[in-house]
Design an enzyme around this catalytic site. Structure first.
Site, PDB file in Angstrom:
ATOM      1  N   SER A  62      66.238  57.373  32.472  1.00 15.72           N
ATOM      2  CA  SER A  62      65.755  58.262  31.412  1.00 15.72           C
ATOM      3  C   SER A  62      65.623  59.670  31.998  1.00 15.72           C
ATOM      4  CB  SER A  62      64.438  57.756  30.853  1.00 15.72           C
ATOM      5  OG  SER A  62      63.536  57.616  31.895  1.00 15.72           O
ATOM      6  N   LEU A  63      65.238  60.610  31.159  1.00 17.29           N
ATOM      7  CA  LEU A  63      65.128  61.993  31.607  1.00 17.29           C
ATOM      8  C   LEU A  63      63.661  62.389  31.666  1.00 17.29           C
ATOM      9  CD1 LEU A  63      67.850  63.560  29.292  1.00 17.29           C
ATOM     10  CD2 LEU A  63      68.043  63.178  31.742  1.00 17.29           C
ATOM     11  N   ASP A  89      67.887  61.484  18.836  1.00 18.57           N
ATOM     12  CA  ASP A  89      66.771  60.557  18.756  1.00 18.57           C
ATOM     13  C   ASP A  89      67.248  59.253  18.120  1.00 18.57           C
ATOM     14  OD1 ASP A  89      64.265  59.563  18.942  1.00 18.57           O
ATOM     15  OD2 ASP A  89      63.445  60.689  17.262  1.00 18.57           O
ATOM     16  N   PHE A 132      94.028  55.099   1.960  1.00 13.53           N
ATOM     17  CA  PHE A 132      93.498  54.459   3.161  1.00 13.53           C
ATOM     18  C   PHE A 132      93.258  52.966   2.885  1.00 13.53           C
ATOM     19  CE2 PHE A 132      90.075  53.101   5.972  1.00 13.53           C
ATOM     20  CZ  PHE A 132      90.474  53.624   7.191  1.00 13.53           C
ATOM     21  N   ASP A 133      92.611  52.673   1.759  1.00 13.66           N
ATOM     22  CA  ASP A 133      92.309  51.276   1.417  1.00 13.66           C
ATOM     23  C   ASP A 133      93.586  50.455   1.244  1.00 13.66           C
ATOM     24  OD1 ASP A 133      89.679  51.848   1.563  1.00 13.66           O
ATOM     25  OD2 ASP A 133      89.372  52.013  -0.611  1.00 13.66           O
ATOM     26  N   CYS A 183      37.628  38.514  10.625  1.00 11.59           N
ATOM     27  CA  CYS A 183      36.865  37.269  10.740  1.00 11.59           C
ATOM     28  C   CYS A 183      35.370  37.472  10.533  1.00 11.59           C
ATOM     29  CB  CYS A 183      37.133  36.606  12.085  1.00 11.59           C
ATOM     30  SG  CYS A 183      36.369  37.477  13.454  1.00 11.59           S
ATOM     31  N   ARG A 194      70.450  49.939  26.147  1.00 13.09           N
ATOM     32  CA  ARG A 194      69.784  50.354  27.375  1.00 13.09           C
ATOM     33  C   ARG A 194      68.965  49.208  27.982  1.00 13.09           C
ATOM     34  NH1 ARG A 194      64.984  52.797  29.188  1.00 13.09           N
ATOM     35  NH2 ARG A 194      65.462  54.203  30.887  1.00 13.09           N
ATOM     36  N   LYS A 244      71.627  70.044  31.607  1.00  6.24           N
ATOM     37  CA  LYS A 244      72.263  69.309  32.702  1.00  6.24           C
ATOM     38  C   LYS A 244      73.006  70.278  33.616  1.00  6.24           C
ATOM     39  CE  LYS A 244      73.214  65.384  29.679  1.00  6.24           C
ATOM     40  NZ  LYS A 244      74.216  64.696  28.883  1.00  6.24           N
ATOM     41  N   LYS A 296      61.553  68.929  24.938  1.00  3.71           N
ATOM     42  CA  LYS A 296      61.227  68.307  23.646  1.00  3.71           C
ATOM     43  C   LYS A 296      60.714  69.368  22.675  1.00  3.71           C
ATOM     44  CE  LYS A 296      60.544  64.175  23.301  1.00  3.71           C
ATOM     45  NZ  LYS A 296      60.490  62.812  23.710  1.00  3.71           N
ATOM     46  N   LYS A 324      69.463  66.736  22.142  1.00  2.00           N
ATOM     47  CA  LYS A 324      68.896  65.454  22.551  1.00  2.00           C
ATOM     48  C   LYS A 324      68.750  64.613  21.280  1.00  2.00           C
ATOM     49  CE  LYS A 324      65.293  63.244  25.194  1.00  2.00           C
ATOM     50  NZ  LYS A 324      65.093  62.113  24.299  1.00  2.00           N
ATOM     51  N   ASP A 329      90.912  58.207  -0.046  1.00  4.37           N
ATOM     52  CA  ASP A 329      90.291  56.912   0.229  1.00  4.37           C
ATOM     53  C   ASP A 329      91.179  55.783  -0.302  1.00  4.37           C
ATOM     54  OD1 ASP A 329      88.272  58.362   1.217  1.00  4.37           O
ATOM     55  OD2 ASP A 329      86.747  57.732  -0.242  1.00  4.37           O
ATOM     56  N   TYR A 387      77.474  61.389  25.219  1.00  2.00           N
ATOM     57  CA  TYR A 387      77.044  62.552  26.002  1.00  2.00           C
ATOM     58  C   TYR A 387      77.126  62.389  27.515  1.00  2.00           C
ATOM     59  CZ  TYR A 387      72.758  59.780  25.448  1.00  2.00           C
ATOM     60  OH  TYR A 387      71.846  58.768  25.395  1.00  2.00           O
ATOM     61  N   GLU A 423      74.409  57.940  22.072  1.00  4.24           N
ATOM     62  CA  GLU A 423      73.311  57.528  21.218  1.00  4.24           C
ATOM     63  C   GLU A 423      73.852  57.014  19.896  1.00  4.24           C
ATOM     64  OE1 GLU A 423      70.739  58.211  23.122  1.00  4.24           O
ATOM     65  OE2 GLU A 423      68.959  58.238  21.846  1.00  4.24           O
ATOM     66  N   CYS A 466      36.513  42.911  18.669  1.00  4.95           N
ATOM     67  CA  CYS A 466      36.014  41.726  18.004  1.00  4.95           C
ATOM     68  C   CYS A 466      35.924  40.664  19.095  1.00  4.95           C
ATOM     69  CB  CYS A 466      36.977  41.262  16.909  1.00  4.95           C
ATOM     70  SG  CYS A 466      36.610  39.583  16.373  1.00  4.95           S
ATOM     71  N   CYS A 484      34.107  42.615  12.168  1.00  8.03           N
ATOM     72  CA  CYS A 484      35.562  42.470  12.207  1.00  8.03           C
ATOM     73  C   CYS A 484      36.125  42.303  10.783  1.00  8.03           C
ATOM     74  CB  CYS A 484      35.922  41.255  13.058  1.00  8.03           C
ATOM     75  SG  CYS A 484      37.687  40.912  13.049  1.00  8.03           S
ATOM     76  N   GLU A 532      72.708  70.834  25.497  1.00  2.00           N
ATOM     77  CA  GLU A 532      73.211  70.061  24.362  1.00  2.00           C
ATOM     78  C   GLU A 532      72.057  69.414  23.608  1.00  2.00           C
ATOM     79  OE1 GLU A 532      75.380  67.812  27.387  1.00  2.00           O
ATOM     80  OE2 GLU A 532      74.685  65.999  26.352  1.00  2.00           O
ATOM     81  N   CYS A 546      39.573  34.368  15.701  1.00  2.00           N
ATOM     82  CA  CYS A 546      39.974  35.525  14.893  1.00  2.00           C
ATOM     83  C   CYS A 546      41.511  35.526  14.796  1.00  2.00           C
ATOM     84  CB  CYS A 546      39.451  36.790  15.549  1.00  2.00           C
ATOM     85  SG  CYS A 546      39.865  38.280  14.642  1.00  2.00           S
TER      86      CYS A 546
HETATM   87  S1  IVH Z   1      71.873  62.230  29.362  1.00  2.00           S
HETATM   88  C1  IVH Z   1      71.188  60.285  33.546  1.00  2.00           C
HETATM   89  N1  IVH Z   1      72.142  63.479  27.091  1.00  2.00           N
HETATM   90  O1  IVH Z   1      67.452  60.545  26.054  1.00  2.00           O
HETATM   91  C2  IVH Z   1      70.980  60.991  32.253  1.00  2.00           C
HETATM   92  N2  IVH Z   1      70.581  61.687  27.190  1.00  2.00           N
HETATM   93  O2  IVH Z   1      65.062  60.098  28.244  1.00  2.00           O
HETATM   94  C3  IVH Z   1      71.575  60.281  31.100  1.00  2.00           C
HETATM   95  N3  IVH Z   1      69.478  61.198  25.059  1.00  2.00           N
HETATM   96  O3  IVH Z   1      67.884  57.444  27.552  1.00  2.00           O
HETATM   97  C4  IVH Z   1      71.101  60.745  29.785  1.00  2.00           C
HETATM   98  N4  IVH Z   1      70.477  62.762  23.882  1.00  2.00           N
HETATM   99  O4  IVH Z   1      69.011  57.828  25.335  1.00  2.00           O
HETATM  100  C5  IVH Z   1      71.490  62.500  27.744  1.00  2.00           C
HETATM  101  N5  IVH Z   1      72.514  64.656  25.132  1.00  2.00           N
HETATM  102  C6  IVH Z   1      71.893  63.682  25.778  1.00  2.00           C
HETATM  103  C7  IVH Z   1      70.942  62.854  25.147  1.00  2.00           C
HETATM  104  C8  IVH Z   1      70.301  61.854  25.898  1.00  2.00           C
HETATM  105  C9  IVH Z   1      69.602  61.772  23.848  1.00  2.00           C
HETATM  106  C10 IVH Z   1      68.547  60.085  25.341  1.00  2.00           C
HETATM  107  C11 IVH Z   1      69.114  58.962  26.146  1.00  2.00           C
HETATM  108  C12 IVH Z   1      68.196  58.780  27.328  1.00  2.00           C
HETATM  109  C13 IVH Z   1      66.997  59.566  26.920  1.00  2.00           C
HETATM  110  C14 IVH Z   1      66.401  60.261  28.120  1.00  2.00           C
END
Ligand code: IVH
Length: 670
Positions: free
Chosen positions: A80-81, A115, A34-35, A409, A134, A288, A312, A113, A31, A224, A172, A424, A406, A111, A430
């Site tokens: 989204s998925l 959060d 690096f610094d 109020c 997003r 996928k 999930k 997912k 470190d 991803y 993410e 209420c 309530c 792979e 209120c």
């Molecule tokens: S692929 C068109 N891969 O999950 C598909 N999404 O509800 C593009 N997420 O909005 C998404 N891990 O924010 C993909 N390995 C992963 C992921 C991932 C988390 C999130 C992403 C997306 C949401 C899907």
């Protein structure tokens, strides 16, 4: 070596060490060294500002300048998925893919997912040029300055690694568990409110106006999904990400290509346990189809790809003691009971409060104060009480009785027929209802007055400056700053933002005034149908029922809203302030009723307009764009390569197929 060469050399070497440290987790220097090197670069850049570069490693420390985020459109929408929760769903997905690909061989890439918060990064000539959240999937916030401070995101890609001239990479942004815990400990010490989970902490951090603060919070990023016009159309997802790793990105962990459902289920089983050892939060597995060509063949529904799905993980459960039930009053007056419990660890975070939703749920659970309760975290952030361990109940425990008045109020609560919630009814006096309506009015999807927030609304309300949304437009800099010179800058900003909101389009005003049950989509339909606030205000229930998507409950709520003098008074004062009370000429232009009452599915690839443009044309001509084919579908607007499953379904149900040219002719554009 010239100064410029020396600067560039230092940047390259430091970037490589960053990569070793943050992406590979394998530092090769101390470190201290690096610094030293970083300090040297910093000095050179200070002396020779002509060689400044926003992508220099020195820029990762951030700045404390205020920035308001610019909203930018996504080049490709961020979808989204679809979610699945059990083995059966996974098997069904696999089967749908198999049928969709008509017997072709295929691989499913599995792979983690993550959060966190999704982000889309754009690179041009190997340099990070833009980072966008997003947002609503169509447009998001430009958070480039903040993202530059995240060390595992390369500002420059590794030279000679073969990256395309221009591409986007999505992933993410996360706050690792260790940073999250340290942050909350520090906040606890300072008596600041704690973050509920790493996702909230990451989101709060990334949306901060100070990139210096972002730099101090130690965020991480996993990528991803690679996309762009230069990504070979006949490539593969897994292989693309391996390449991206060579370019300098940290990619999804534990990626694996699977050839059968059994292999996928094994993978899920393994990671369901193993994920607890990962440094960041995950809430499932993403499956996928690996081949990009096959992905295109399978296509998309209105919301999500057909070639991918999220599995999930089941929510974790904890058991703890219920100490007290408190009650929260929302903007509509709905009263939500909240369980206050002994703190307990659940899915990586400490939980001490959980929503109990309504009186029926309390009765069903037969809750008693002092009960040992089971708590789960579902898809939502707020945990839920899902059961009681009655074997641990003692006779002295008191049954939970829903309150009669309530808590804010004192008004006696009411319960409308057929509704689970208590309300209420004191909507004029209120405080949480008044503040809640104002918070809704200024929220992003409504008037989007982003320099005000719940704290400012509370402050203005406490100081007697505002009692309803129309009062906002009367505020002056002197009022807001309380005549305090130190606050003049932020007060001017707030007042200007309020004044600027008079230009927000009419459909968002219809949403912002907060008529019960009128969400964003209904507001849009109403605005388009009635065109002016006056027409909407004088509509009868029968008139309202003519609008697609408006049923009895919504219609009655709208009539009820405009029946009240205090609401009409607010509308008049908003009108006087210059707020939009009718559709703009631009929105009106080209509007027709040709497709009124028709539900239209869009499928395939088009030559003359994009899918989004077709969607807009449908809506402009009074029609409704829907996602899937049913008996109620009026017709399918089909381009090239309409999905075989859709075609079959349309034929089976006798739904008409209309091509691009026919459609354009139908609406009088050809
Ligand atoms: S692929 C068109 N891969 O999950 C598909 N999404 O509800 C593009 N997420 O909005 C998404 N891990 O924010 C993909 N390995 C992963 C992921 C991932 C988390 C999130 C992403 C997306 C949401 C899907």
């Amino acid at each position: 070596m010239t100064i410029q060469e020396e600067i560039e050399d230092l940047r390259r070497v430091l970037e490589q060490h960053n990569y070793n440290y943050y992406v590979l987790n394998q530092p090769t220097i101390s470190d201290y060294d690096f610094d030293q090197m970083m300090n040297k670069l910093q000095d050179l850049e200070t002396f020779y500002p002509q060689y400044a570069d926003p992508n220099s490693p020195t820029q990762r420390v951030g700045s404390d300048l205020n920035q308001s985020f610019k909203t930018v459109p996504h080049k490709y929408p961020m979808l989204s998925l679809a979610n699945t929760y059990n083995e059966g769903d996974v098997r069904e997905f696999y089967e749908r893919v198999r049928q969709g690909l008509e017997g072709e061989d295929f691989d499913i890439c599995c792979e983690m997912k993550y959060d966190g918060l999704s982000i889309s990064l754009t690179y041009v000539d190997g340099a990070l040029v833009q980072a966008v959240t997003r947002g609503d999937g169509v447009q998001g916030d430009d958070v480039t300055a903040n993202v530059r401070t995240i060390k595992s995101i390369p500002l420059r890609l590794r030279e000679g690694s073969g990256y395309p001239h221009e591409f986007e990479i999505r992933g993410e942004i996360l706050m690792p568990w260790t940073s999250f815990e340290a942050l909350n400990e520090e906040r606890e010490r300072k008596e600041e409110p704690l973050f509920a989970n790493p996702r909230n902490a990451a989101s709060g951090t990334l949306k901060s106006q100070k990139s210096e603060l972002v730099a101090s919070r130690k965020l991480d990023a996993y990528l991803y999904y690679l996309l762009g016009d230069e990504i070979p159309a006949d490539g593969y997802h897994y292989e693309n990400l391996q390449m991206a790793q060579q370019w300098g990105f940290k990619i999804s962990q534990g990626m694996r290509k699977c050839k059968s459902v059994e292999e996928i289920l094994e993978y899920i089983d393994y990671w369901d346990k193993e994920r607890k050892n990962l440094p960041v939060a995950t809430d499932g597995i993403v499956l996928k189809v690996n081949s990009l060509r096959q992905q295109r063949h399978l296509g998309y529904t209105a919301k999500s790809p057909r070639w991918a799905i999220a599995y999930k993980f089941k929510a974790e459960r904890a058991c703890t003691r219920l100490n007290e039930v408190t009650y929260q009053v929302g903007r509509t007056g709905a009263v939500t009971p909240v369980a206050n419990m002994n703190p307990v660890q659940l899915a990586g975070t400490q939980v001490k409060r959980a929503s109990l939703h309504n009186a029926d749920i309390i009765n069903e659970l037969d809750l008693h104060i002092g009960d040992m309760v089971y708590v789960e975290k579902g898809g939502e952030i707020i945990p839920k009480v899902v059961g009681v361990d009655k074997t641990q109940r003692t006779p002295d425990m008191r049954k939970v009785e829903f309150i009669k008045t309530c808590p804010e109020c004192g008004a006696p609560l009411v319960r409308y027929e057929g509704e689970a919630a208590h309300y209420c009814p004191n909507d004029t006096a209120c405080p949480p209802q008044i503040k809640g309506r104002i918070e809704h009015f200024i929220s992003r999807k409504a008037m989007n007055i982003d320099s005000l927030g719940p704290e400012t609304v509370d402050d203005f309300y406490q100081r007697g400056l505002i009692k309803d949304v129309a009062d906002l437009y009367k505020l002056t800099v002197v009022d807001v700053s309380d005549n305090n010179k130190n606050r003049a800058v932020s007060a001017t900003k707030a007042v200007n933002a309020i004044r600027a909101s008079v230009n927000v389009p009419f459909e968002r005003v219809v949403y912002a005034i907060g008529i019960r049950f009128v969400g964003e989509t209904t507001a849009k339909l109403l605005a388009r149908h009635f065109k002016t606030m006056d027409a909407l205000a004088s509509a009868t229930v029968a008139d309202l029922l003519e609008v697609d998507g408006v049923g009895e409950i919504i219609a009655e709520s709208i009539v009820g809203y405009f029946h009240e003098d205090k609401n009409l008074d607010i509308i008049n004062r908003l009108r006087d302030a210059g707020v939009q009370m009718s559709l703009s000429a631009e929105a009106l232009e080209g509007q027709t009723d040709i497709l009124a009452g028709q539900s239209i599915v869009i499928s395939g690839v088009f030559a003359k307009h994009s899918r989004d443009e077709y969607k807009a044309l449908i809506e402009k001509n009074g029609g409704k764009n829907v996602g899937s084919i049913s008996k109620k579908t009026s017709f399918v607007l089909a381009g090239e390569n309409m999905g075989p499953a859709k075609l079959e379904k349309a034929e089976k149900l006798g739904v008409r197929i209309v091509n691009e040219e026919e459609f354009l002719e139908m609406i009088g554009i050809s």
